[in-house]
Design a protein around this motif. Structure first.
Motif, PDB file in Angstrom:
ATOM      1  N   ARG A   1       0.820  -1.219   0.000  1.00  0.00           N
ATOM      2  CA  ARG A   1       0.000   0.000   0.000  1.00  0.00           C
ATOM      3  C   ARG A   1       0.854   1.269   0.000  1.00  0.00           C
ATOM      4  N   PHE A   2       1.983   1.227   0.682  1.00  0.00           N
ATOM      5  CA  PHE A   2       2.857   2.401   0.809  1.00  0.00           C
ATOM      6  C   PHE A   2       4.135   2.182  -0.004  1.00  0.00           C
ATOM      7  N   THR A   3       4.660   3.287  -0.518  1.00  0.00           N
ATOM      8  CA  THR A   3       5.919   3.241  -1.249  1.00  0.00           C
ATOM      9  C   THR A   3       6.814   4.384  -0.800  1.00  0.00           C
ATOM     10  N   ILE A   4       8.020   4.040  -0.394  1.00  0.00           N
ATOM     11  CA  ILE A   4       8.999   5.057  -0.036  1.00  0.00           C
ATOM     12  C   ILE A   4       9.940   5.267  -1.214  1.00  0.00           C
ATOM     13  N   SER A   5      10.316   6.508  -1.431  1.00  0.00           N
ATOM     14  CA  SER A   5      11.251   6.818  -2.505  1.00  0.00           C
ATOM     15  C   SER A   5      12.054   8.046  -2.106  1.00  0.00           C
ATOM     16  N   ARG A   6      13.120   8.287  -2.840  1.00  0.00           N
ATOM     17  CA  ARG A   6      13.946   9.459  -2.549  1.00  0.00           C
ATOM     18  C   ARG A   6      14.397  10.106  -3.845  1.00  0.00           C
ATOM     19  N   ASP A   7      14.561  11.414  -3.774  1.00  0.00           N
ATOM     20  CA  ASP A   7      15.087  12.187  -4.894  1.00  0.00           C
ATOM     21  C   ASP A   7      16.277  12.963  -4.359  1.00  0.00           C
ATOM     22  N   ASN A   8      17.465  12.460  -4.616  1.00  0.00           N
ATOM     23  CA  ASN A   8      18.662  13.088  -4.065  1.00  0.00           C
ATOM     24  C   ASN A   8      18.890  14.487  -4.624  1.00  0.00           C
ATOM     25  N   ALA A   9      18.428  14.733  -5.835  1.00  0.00           N
ATOM     26  CA  ALA A   9      18.586  16.059  -6.428  1.00  0.00           C
ATOM     27  C   ALA A   9      17.730  17.104  -5.706  1.00  0.00           C
ATOM     28  N   LYS A  10      16.642  16.634  -5.097  1.00  0.00           N
ATOM     29  CA  LYS A  10      15.735  17.548  -4.395  1.00  0.00           C
ATOM     30  C   LYS A  10      15.860  17.436  -2.875  1.00  0.00           C
ATOM     31  N   ASN A  11      16.816  16.636  -2.405  1.00  0.00           N
ATOM     32  CA  ASN A  11      17.014  16.447  -0.959  1.00  0.00           C
ATOM     33  C   ASN A  11      15.730  16.021  -0.263  1.00  0.00           C
ATOM     34  N   THR A  12      14.976  15.170  -0.914  1.00  0.00           N
ATOM     35  CA  THR A  12      13.643  14.848  -0.429  1.00  0.00           C
ATOM     36  C   THR A  12      13.391  13.343  -0.421  1.00  0.00           C
ATOM     37  N   VAL A  13      12.734  12.888   0.630  1.00  0.00           N
ATOM     38  CA  VAL A  13      12.226  11.527   0.697  1.00  0.00           C
ATOM     39  C   VAL A  13      10.704  11.602   0.724  1.00  0.00           C
ATOM     40  N   TYR A  14      10.076  10.654   0.041  1.00  0.00           N
ATOM     41  CA  TYR A  14       8.627  10.642  -0.092  1.00  0.00           C
ATOM     42  C   TYR A  14       8.054   9.366   0.505  1.00  0.00           C
ATOM     43  N   LEU A  15       6.791   9.459   0.903  1.00  0.00           N
ATOM     44  CA  LEU A  15       6.034   8.277   1.287  1.00  0.00           C
ATOM     45  C   LEU A  15       4.677   8.377   0.596  1.00  0.00           C
ATOM     46  N   GLN A  16       4.503   7.572  -0.440  1.00  0.00           N
ATOM     47  CA  GLN A  16       3.224   7.493  -1.126  1.00  0.00           C
ATOM     48  C   GLN A  16       2.360   6.482  -0.389  1.00  0.00           C
ATOM     49  N   MET A  17       1.208   6.932   0.070  1.00  0.00           N
ATOM     50  CA  MET A  17       0.325   6.087   0.861  1.00  0.00           C
ATOM     51  C   MET A  17      -0.990   5.916   0.115  1.00  0.00           C
ATOM     52  N   ASN A  18      -1.273   4.695  -0.272  1.00  0.00           N
ATOM     53  CA  ASN A  18      -2.507   4.365  -0.983  1.00  0.00           C
ATOM     54  C   ASN A  18      -3.361   3.427  -0.136  1.00  0.00           C
ATOM     55  N   SER A  19      -4.621   3.328  -0.509  1.00  0.00           N
ATOM     56  CA  SER A  19      -5.554   2.430   0.190  1.00  0.00           C
ATOM     57  C   SER A  19      -5.484   2.651   1.705  1.00  0.00           C
ATOM     58  N   LEU A  20      -5.545   3.878   2.091  1.00  0.00           N
ATOM     59  CA  LEU A  20      -5.396   4.212   3.512  1.00  0.00           C
ATOM     60  C   LEU A  20      -6.534   3.639   4.335  1.00  0.00           C
ATOM     61  N   LYS A  21      -6.181   3.264   5.555  1.00  0.00           N
ATOM     62  CA  LYS A  21      -7.124   2.682   6.500  1.00  0.00           C
ATOM     63  C   LYS A  21      -7.180   3.546   7.753  1.00  0.00           C
ATOM     64  N   PRO A  22      -8.279   3.478   8.497  1.00  0.00           N
ATOM     65  CA  PRO A  22      -8.347   4.251   9.752  1.00  0.00           C
ATOM     66  C   PRO A  22      -7.184   3.948  10.689  1.00  0.00           C
ATOM     67  N   GLU A  23      -6.695   2.725  10.676  1.00  0.00           N
ATOM     68  CA  GLU A  23      -5.575   2.373  11.561  1.00  0.00           C
ATOM     69  C   GLU A  23      -4.242   2.983  11.124  1.00  0.00           C
ATOM     70  N   ASP A  24      -4.224   3.650   9.968  1.00  0.00           N
ATOM     71  CA  ASP A  24      -3.031   4.382   9.552  1.00  0.00           C
ATOM     72  C   ASP A  24      -2.971   5.774  10.191  1.00  0.00           C
ATOM     73  N   THR A  25      -4.015   6.153  10.886  1.00  0.00           N
ATOM     74  CA  THR A  25      -4.058   7.456  11.541  1.00  0.00           C
ATOM     75  C   THR A  25      -2.942   7.571  12.577  1.00  0.00           C
ATOM     76  N   ALA A  26      -2.128   8.603  12.435  1.00  0.00           N
ATOM     77  CA  ALA A  26      -0.978   8.795  13.326  1.00  0.00           C
ATOM     78  C   ALA A  26      -0.271  10.090  12.932  1.00  0.00           C
ATOM     79  N   VAL A  27       0.677  10.467  13.757  1.00  0.00           N
ATOM     80  CA  VAL A  27       1.635  11.496  13.362  1.00  0.00           C
ATOM     81  C   VAL A  27       2.803  10.782  12.690  1.00  0.00           C
ATOM     82  N   TYR A  28       3.142  11.227  11.512  1.00  0.00           N
ATOM     83  CA  TYR A  28       4.214  10.609  10.736  1.00  0.00           C
ATOM     84  C   TYR A  28       5.475  11.475  10.815  1.00  0.00           C
ATOM     85  N   TYR A  29       6.579  10.810  11.101  1.00  0.00           N
ATOM     86  CA  TYR A  29       7.863  11.479  11.255  1.00  0.00           C
ATOM     87  C   TYR A  29       8.866  10.930  10.248  1.00  0.00           C
ATOM     88  N   CYS A  30       9.719  11.798   9.740  1.00  0.00           N
ATOM     89  CA  CYS A  30      10.830  11.319   8.932  1.00  0.00           C
ATOM     90  C   CYS A  30      12.102  11.364   9.763  1.00  0.00           C
TER      91      CYS A  30
END
Length: 113
Positions: A65-94
């Motif tokens: 459901r989730f995919t992590i990726s990074r773009d070193n040129a943009k100094n950024t890490v991503y978390l694509q979250m699909n098919s979200l469920k109520p139990e995914d509710t939280a504070v997300y930290y990198c």
């Protein structure tokens, strides 16, 4: 090293969100990166991680459901979250790791049923 997470919000079950975490103050490509989450009353847990070489691993609860990726040129890490469920509710930290851990401020994800 400073980490700025964004992209959280309120979404209905089955929906999608993409979190971003921008790293500044250092060379992004040397860090292993991770996304963690903490729900009320629970311990912080690993959601997904990506090494500086691009290897990934996921918590069983988010695999497929989730995919992590990074773009070193943009100094950024991503978390694509699909098919979200109520139990995914939280504070997300990198987190960035290179000999020590550096944490971002967290972004709230709320999934309604």
């Amino acid at each position: 090293v400073q980490l700025q997470a964004s992209g959280g919000g309120l979404v209905q079950a089955g929906g999608s969100l993409r979190l971003s975490c921008v790293v500044s103050g250092s060379i992004f490509s040397i860090y292993d990166m991770g996304w963690y989450r903490q729900a009320p009353g629970k311990q912080r847990e690993l959601v997904a991680a990506i090494t500086r070489g691009g290897s990934t691993n996921y918590a069983d609860s988010v695999k497929g459901r989730f995919t992590i990726s990074r773009d070193n040129a943009k100094n950024t890490v991503y978390l694509q979250m699909n098919s979200l469920k109520p139990e995914d509710t939280a504070v997300y930290y990198c987190k960035a790791t290179r000999y020590k851990d550096y944490w971002g401020q967290g972004t709230q994800v709320t999934v309604s049923s």
